[in-house]
Design an enzyme around this catalytic site. Structure first.
Site, PDB file in Angstrom:
ATOM      1  CB  CYS A 134      -5.219  -5.560  -3.934  1.00 52.55           C
ATOM      2  SG  CYS A 134      -6.168  -5.705  -5.379  1.00 52.55           S
ATOM      3  CG  ASP A 189      -2.174 -11.148  -9.039  1.00 51.77           C
ATOM      4  OD1 ASP A 189      -1.385 -10.336  -9.419  1.00 51.77           O
ATOM      5  OD2 ASP A 189      -2.898 -11.185  -7.881  1.00 51.77           O
ATOM      6  CG  HIS A 221      -3.871  -7.575  -8.725  1.00 53.03           C
ATOM      7  ND1 HIS A 221      -3.353  -8.430  -7.669  1.00 53.03           N
ATOM      8  CD2 HIS A 221      -3.911  -6.396  -8.248  1.00 53.03           C
ATOM      9  CE1 HIS A 221      -3.321  -7.706  -6.557  1.00 53.03           C
ATOM     10  NE2 HIS A 221      -3.587  -6.282  -7.044  1.00 53.03           N
TER      11      HIS A 221
END
Length: 251
Positions: A134, A189, A221
């Protein structure tokens, strides 16, 4: 897989003290170093388990709490299974902390982390690898750009905001990177759209980077994180293979 030792410790930085986790093969010998950057949820058992798994393949793995200026981990009380949709207060707490953590701070900290690895008897001489998850993926890219002679490989998994309109957008730093790069994008995402991926790949081509940029179909994500609702076992295993291949080639 070799036996692994893991421990928490405090790492001094120019701005204070970062609590951190270190995992390494239990043989006392030096191994190639890897700087592992956390996601927003921070240093926790699931991330420590990832560090130990990587260490089992013959690496000394450092995972710092990059938000140490805001306190030691855990900065927010996390459930065993993290589903932000059910617990919006988690991101409400973390968002201001993320926003207060500037690229300048990140680069300064990275220097301290790399110095620590270079001084450790558990780390082999030579450049290290870095990988991030991330927001940690952007930190891996920034570290590779700021310390090109010290980073041989950088990987970013389900990383958003690699392409922004800001002057210090990670994709604008790629001309400084000499490391081999790997990007594992989640196709579900919203923080890294198909258009942004195209800009990233075009920039990588323009600067002559050595890279692989791959789309993980059906992944969200956060797909590597076992303790979150986004976890995708198939995509996570694919990420492990990609990361180990990258580190094996470069370190």
């Amino acid at each position: 897989m070799t036996n692994v030792h893991g421990e928490s410790f405090d790492l001094p930085t120019p701005d204070g003290t970062a609590d951190a986790y270190l995992a390494h093969p239990d043989d006392g010998a030096p191994h190639p170093g890897v700087l592992l950057y956390m996601d927003a949820f921070g240093l926790r058992p699931a991330l420590e388990a990832m560090a130990r798994r990587l260490a089992g393949h013959g690496y000394t793995v450092l995972v710092p709490n990059v938000f140490y200026r805001s306190g030691r981990t855990p900065l927010v009380e996390l459930p065993e299974h993290i589903n932000p949709a059910e617990r919006p207060e988690i991101f409400a707490t973390l968002m201001p902390i993320m926003q207060s953590f500037t690229p300048d701070m990140a680069v300064r900290d990275a220097g301290a982390y790399l110095d620590w690895l270079a001084a450790s008897p558990l780390v082999a001489d030579g450049p290290v690898g870095t990988a991030g998850y991330c927001m940690g993926g952007a930190l891996a890219v920034r570290t590779a750009a700021a310390y090109p002679d010290r980073i041989a490989a950088a990987a970013a998994f389900h990383t958003g905001r690699l392409v922004t309109d800001t002057e210090d957008s990670p994709h604008r730093l790629l001309d400084r990177v000499t490391a081999e790069l790997y990007f594992g994008h989640a196709d579900q995402d919203q923080s890294m759209t198909a258009e942004q991926i195209a800009v990233l790949e075009r920039t990588l081509d323009e600067v002559g980077a050595r890279f692989r940029s791959e789309l993980y179909e059906g992944a969200h994500h956060g797909y590597t994180q076992t303790d979150t609702a986004a976890y995708n076992a198939e995509a996570a295993e694919r990420h492990w293979q990609a990361l180990l291949d990258l580190l094996g080639r470069t370190l």
